[in-house]
Design a protein around this motif. Sequence first.
Motif, short mmCIF file in Angstrom:
data_model
loop_
_atom_site.label_atom_id
_atom_site.label_comp_id
_atom_site.label_asym_id
_atom_site.label_seq_id
_atom_site.Cartn_x
_atom_site.Cartn_y
_atom_site.Cartn_z
N ASN A 1 5.81 9.64 24.03
CA ASN A 1 5.93 8.64 25.09
C ASN A 1 5.89 7.22 24.56
OD1 ASN A 1 6.29 10.33 27.27
ND2 ASN A 1 4.10 10.79 27.35
N LEU A 2 5.10 7.01 23.52
CA LEU A 2 5.02 5.65 22.96
C LEU A 2 6.25 5.33 22.13
CD1 LEU A 2 1.24 5.47 22.00
CD2 LEU A 2 2.38 4.28 23.86
N PHE A 3 6.65 6.28 21.31
CA PHE A 3 7.80 6.03 20.43
C PHE A 3 9.10 5.92 21.22
CE2 PHE A 3 6.67 6.96 15.80
CZ PHE A 3 5.36 6.56 15.99
N LYS A 4 9.12 6.58 22.38
CA LYS A 4 10.30 6.51 23.24
C LYS A 4 10.60 5.08 23.61
CE LYS A 4 9.82 8.06 27.37
NZ LYS A 4 9.45 8.97 28.45
N ARG A 5 9.56 4.24 23.64
CA ARG A 5 9.73 2.87 24.10
C ARG A 5 10.39 1.98 23.05
NH1 ARG A 5 6.45 0.63 27.69
NH2 ARG A 5 5.48 1.99 29.22
N MET B 1 13.10 8.98 14.75
CA MET B 1 12.19 9.15 13.62
C MET B 1 11.35 10.43 13.80
SD MET B 1 9.40 6.58 12.16
CE MET B 1 10.17 6.11 10.67
N ILE B 2 10.78 10.62 14.99
CA ILE B 2 10.01 11.84 15.23
C ILE B 2 10.89 13.06 14.98
CG2 ILE B 2 8.80 13.20 16.98
CD1 ILE B 2 7.95 10.76 18.34
N THR C 1 5.23 -5.82 27.51
CA THR C 1 5.20 -4.46 26.97
C THR C 1 6.06 -4.40 25.71
OG1 THR C 1 6.89 -3.88 28.56
CG2 THR C 1 4.69 -3.17 29.08
N ASN C 2 7.13 -5.17 25.72
CA ASN C 2 7.97 -5.26 24.53
C ASN C 2 7.19 -5.74 23.33
OD1 ASN C 2 10.57 -4.66 23.88
ND2 ASN C 2 11.38 -6.02 25.46
N VAL C 3 6.37 -6.76 23.57
CA VAL C 3 5.57 -7.32 22.48
C VAL C 3 4.61 -6.26 21.94
CG1 VAL C 3 3.71 -8.94 21.98
CG2 VAL C 3 5.74 -9.71 23.22
N VAL C 4 3.90 -5.59 22.87
CA VAL C 4 2.94 -4.57 22.43
C VAL C 4 3.68 -3.46 21.69
CG1 VAL C 4 1.15 -2.97 23.17
CG2 VAL C 4 1.48 -5.10 24.40
N GLU C 5 4.79 -3.03 22.24
CA GLU C 5 5.55 -1.96 21.60
C GLU C 5 5.96 -2.35 20.19
OE1 GLU C 5 8.65 -1.70 24.43
OE2 GLU C 5 7.38 -0.68 25.90
N LYS C 6 6.43 -3.59 20.08
CA LYS C 6 6.94 -4.01 18.78
C LYS C 6 5.79 -4.10 17.77
CE LYS C 6 9.51 -7.74 16.58
NZ LYS C 6 8.44 -8.47 15.89
N GLU C 7 4.70 -4.78 18.19
CA GLU C 7 3.62 -5.03 17.25
C GLU C 7 2.83 -3.76 16.94
OE1 GLU C 7 3.30 -7.63 15.57
OE2 GLU C 7 4.72 -8.89 16.65
N MET C 8 2.57 -2.97 17.97
CA MET C 8 1.67 -1.83 17.75
C MET C 8 2.40 -0.57 17.34
SD MET C 8 -1.57 -2.22 20.19
CE MET C 8 -2.62 -1.53 18.96
N ILE C 9 3.65 -0.44 17.74
CA ILE C 9 4.34 0.81 17.44
C ILE C 9 5.47 0.61 16.44
CG2 ILE C 9 5.57 2.78 18.42
CD1 ILE C 9 4.08 1.97 21.07
N ALA C 10 6.45 -0.19 16.84
CA ALA C 10 7.65 -0.30 16.01
C ALA C 10 7.30 -0.72 14.59
CB ALA C 10 8.62 -1.29 16.65
N ASN C 11 6.37 -1.67 14.45
CA ASN C 11 6.07 -2.18 13.11
C ASN C 11 5.30 -1.18 12.25
OD1 ASN C 11 7.35 -4.46 13.73
ND2 ASN C 11 5.51 -5.73 14.01
N HIS C 12 4.66 -0.19 12.89
CA HIS C 12 3.85 0.75 12.10
C HIS C 12 4.36 2.18 12.20
CE1 HIS C 12 0.91 -2.37 11.40
NE2 HIS C 12 0.96 -2.67 12.68
N MET C 13 5.56 2.30 12.71
CA MET C 13 6.09 3.61 13.03
C MET C 13 6.06 4.56 11.83
SD MET C 13 9.27 3.70 15.54
CE MET C 13 10.51 3.35 14.35
N THR C 14 6.63 4.08 10.73
CA THR C 14 6.75 4.94 9.55
C THR C 14 5.38 5.37 9.06
OG1 THR C 14 8.49 3.40 9.04
CG2 THR C 14 8.09 5.13 7.45
#
Lengths: 444, 732
Positions: B292-296, B303-304, B252-265
């Motif tokens: 819920n996603l950004f919380k991870r 940021m939100i 889940t860390n990987v998905v969070e990092k690749e799908m959310i953290a990297n594209h957050m802005t």
Amino acid sequence: MGIQKDIVKFNVGGRIFQTTATTLANAGRDSFFGALFDDNWDLRQHQPNSSQEFFIDRNPDCFAVLLDLLRTGDLYIPSNVPERLLYREAMFYGLIDHVRSAKWGPFDGNRLKLSRSVTGRAPGDGTAIRAGPDGGCCVAHGSMVHVFDWMLEEHPPINLDYQRVNDIGWVNAENVLISACERLGKGDGGMGLFNSSTGDLRHKFNVVHDNQTKSYTAGALSFSPDYKIFASCKGRSNEYGIGVWDQVTGKQMDFFYESPGWSLGDADKLQWLNGSNCLLVATLFPRKDNCYISLLDFREKRMVWSWSDIGALLTVDEKRVRDAIAMEECNSICVVNEYDDLGFIDLRINCGSVRWSSRSRLLKGKMPDEPCYPKLALHNGQLFSSMNDCISVFCGPDWVLTSRLRRSYGGSICDFSIGGDRLFALHSEENVFDAWETPSPPII
Amino acid sequence: MSNQKKRNFQIEAFKHRVVVDPKYAEKTWKILEHAIHEIYNHNASGLSFEELYRNAYNMVLHKFGEKLYSGLVTTMTAHLKEISKSIEAAQGDLFLEELNRKWNDHNKALQMIRDILMYMDRTYIPNSRKTPVYELGLNLWRDNIIHSGKIQSRLLSTLLELVHRERTGEVIDRGLMRNTIKMLMDLGSSVYQDDFEKPFLEVSAEFYKVESQKFIECCDCGDYLKKAEIRLNEEIERIAHYLDVKSEAKITNVVEKEMIANHMTRLVHMENSGLVNMLLDDKYEDLGRMYNLFKRVPNGLSMIRDVMTSHLRETGKQLVTDAESSKDPVEFVQRLLDERDKYDKIICQAFSNAKTFQNALNSSFEYFINLNSRSPEFISLFVDDKLRKGLKGVSEEDVEIILDKVMMLFRYLQEKDVFEKYYKQHLAKRLLSGKTVSDDAERSLIVKLKTECGYQFTSKLEGMFTDMKTSQDTMQGFYANHPELAEGPTLVVQVLTTGSWPTQPTITCNLPTEMAALCEKFRSHYLGTHTGRRLSWQTNMGTADIKATFGKGQKHELNVSTYQMCVLMLFNNADRLSYKEIEQATEIPASDLKRCLQSMACVKGKNVLRKEPMSKDIGTDDAFFVNDKFTSKFYKVKIGTVVAQKESEPEKLETRQRVEEDRKPQIEAAIVRIMKSRRVLDHNNVIAEVTKQLQSRFLANPTEIKKRIESLIEREFLERDSDDRKLYRYLA
């Protein structure tokens, strides 16, 4: 009458035995019978009908005993079956643990029976005896330690550089700890951990002062349930105190240096108190001129309770404390003098005085030529005190004398120990120790 | 002799040797070795367990444990090498199946071998510190199968390929997958981690990196988040189906990092669909998903929060500084309340009521409400509006809700004393004109203000209510004592305590003679019952009901102000009166007179007077007549004064001045209180402490505090330290 399907027929060394799979299931999976009945080996494959028998090339007499053990849970060894042979057969079937747990009952100081006396070959006086967790024991004489398993079979003796042994202890059923004197300049002695069955040295414990490893003399030992080892230590440059090691890593964790005017490094007895998270340290006459008893809290590095007879007026009959044991449930420390008088010190009052019990037997005059100092032990609310050649058992809130164990061979008892539901007593004159155990409970 | 002895000894030793056949060990081992072969070849049914067990026992007993053990290692290794070959030979998809089948075979064989060698496991192995049979079997499997060159890479790529196929929507054999993964886990957590988990995480990271890039190019923010959520749930499900639970956090860390953290802005600021748009369009579901996603991920929520805060401040600023909205105070406040309700709902529904978000909302409101200096006035006007008419037909609970919301806005105000000023004025008007709708609502609000700001804040407001009550009693007493007054005009006097009310020193106008006499009677009655008091008439605040008959006999009851009454009464004796004549006769202050004439002469439907010339504004040369043609559908006509509801610019300045004036003693009192307890304090600390002490009422201006300090020094309450000029001393 229906047909019983689980009947099994054995031919053991020519004798036919019939039993049921249910009885044999009592042996457990990790046994000969457990494997035999496993699907992989399916016994019935070889035994399509109950008239066919399953052959085992073993002693039938022993098989009969062991089969009865599986049937009733009771061990009865007829006189024609040598114990050693039975144990060997039990080992074959993987039933040795069943035999051990059936051999004697749960410990009760008032029902003890002498099981065996074992004579050794050590030349000197006995130093200490310690009961192991599964019914074995180890005995220290001079620089040697003899290890016996619960069958009282002797294992290879152990020693720590042939240095004089001060104390011994069981870390667990497989490991024995020895504390010994140092040899000047050689780094010998100290503390070592040994495999109890092979006698191999597994670890030697170091003491480090100011990042320097020093040689030392280790004295009394104690263990705590959170895998710590405590030992009183004497170094050569006044590095006296209590060392603490981790049982798992073997590394020194802590050192409690003794303060001037108080003795810790020379202690006769250490006892870990689980309830109060403290270590009892007792240094007693005649090792020192005075008696010092203290409780150490290692978390705060503080002496939380202490008692000493410095400055106390010695009465006519000169009662000196010779052993001490903490009784956490009663908030007191029990002490004993050379006349087998029990005394009590309140743990809730610092620097209190000893309340001697009036039960003085005044043994003066009939002391043996070579007296042994009395020792104390506590087990399940029963208090044990050794004096000369007997051990007294005390029970109840007022510690009433309820039993006395005596076996008039071997001279005075110099040490005794309770563990693995057995009591071991070591005699000082002849090289003999006795094993006392509680018989199995009555049938009805 | 000695020779013979030696000989004897040798015979003894020889005898020992005969007992054990020199080939005994070898023979016994052959039997056991054969059995192991048979077990691996599924031929165990012909074996006798008793015989094998006894043989193994005998080998250990006769000190051949080492031979038995090393023989086992050799034999098992040889079998595993065979197995390895047959697994390697398996084609394509059969590879995993073959591996699984062989693994099951090996496990079964291992169990049987362990049974045979049970005695060795129990006695020889612990004492010689060797690996127990079962673990040995696992280790050999690992070394010969899993780590054999050809199988290792093939196994890994097969597993990863299957996962990839499942990710792209294909259905795979999950049972086979689960068994294979379980095998790796059985071989030890390090095997699972090194041979599967690590590469699996790397490949997953790469996969999600590419996929997220693809999604972000073609999806809007909401859709992207939906896809990310689905992927995340898929991975969690995958763990439950066939991977080690300990991997869950890692994948889940990987998905969070690749799908959310990297594209957050990029997601937050996405044009037309980013966070701001979601907020504008009240997309609770999308917002909740984003939360819920950004919380991870680290910094996701902040940021939100930051974007929400800046957006809120921006819109809030527009709202309060918008000239258009400032025109209608009620609308202004209503819009603030609506904005707050909107964000309250968002935080509650989408942001799981997070404390940090509530704080951000509060600080934003505090920020922009105070941007408009008229906010205190407007809020008071809003309350005034609600309490005048807005609450009719509204249940008690709803009233409470509205008042609570207003209090929420009140809490944001920095200049609470300004609010108090206005509130006092508006309350006075409400009470005196009897316009207040609900006494309970009034009192409820005062209780709320009291809990918010303390007793001091509301004592005067409460005094106003007391005055109203006492006045009623007084009037009853007055008429009871003067029964002769039942005929003729009725006088209702409200006796207001000076200081409690926002009275201004005004010149009393000349009342009509009938009224003046009545007032005089009241004065003597009141002063007769209350000694030591002084009464002065506030004619600018009164109202009157007068009956009028117009030219064609139409009768009306006019509800007018005291000033208007004075003017109208003049027309009882005259038909035409010029502005100057009216001014002289009534002595009403010019601005008030103009307003009151304007409301009677220039408002359509209420024009009881006629004016020459006919214009919108009142000039000093105008002349006034009774408007005989006045008609109205109603019998009762209420003629309001043209009062700017909002304060006009000069009035505003005046109020502000009064507020500033009132603040001075409060600041001074605070300074003295602080200095009295601290004795010596430097300038900056004095400023800080004064500001802190007063912030519940208003935000003290540092320059003003400085002025007050200087004034206190002048009056010798304080002195400057002779060495350090920044240090003040308290002089007792």
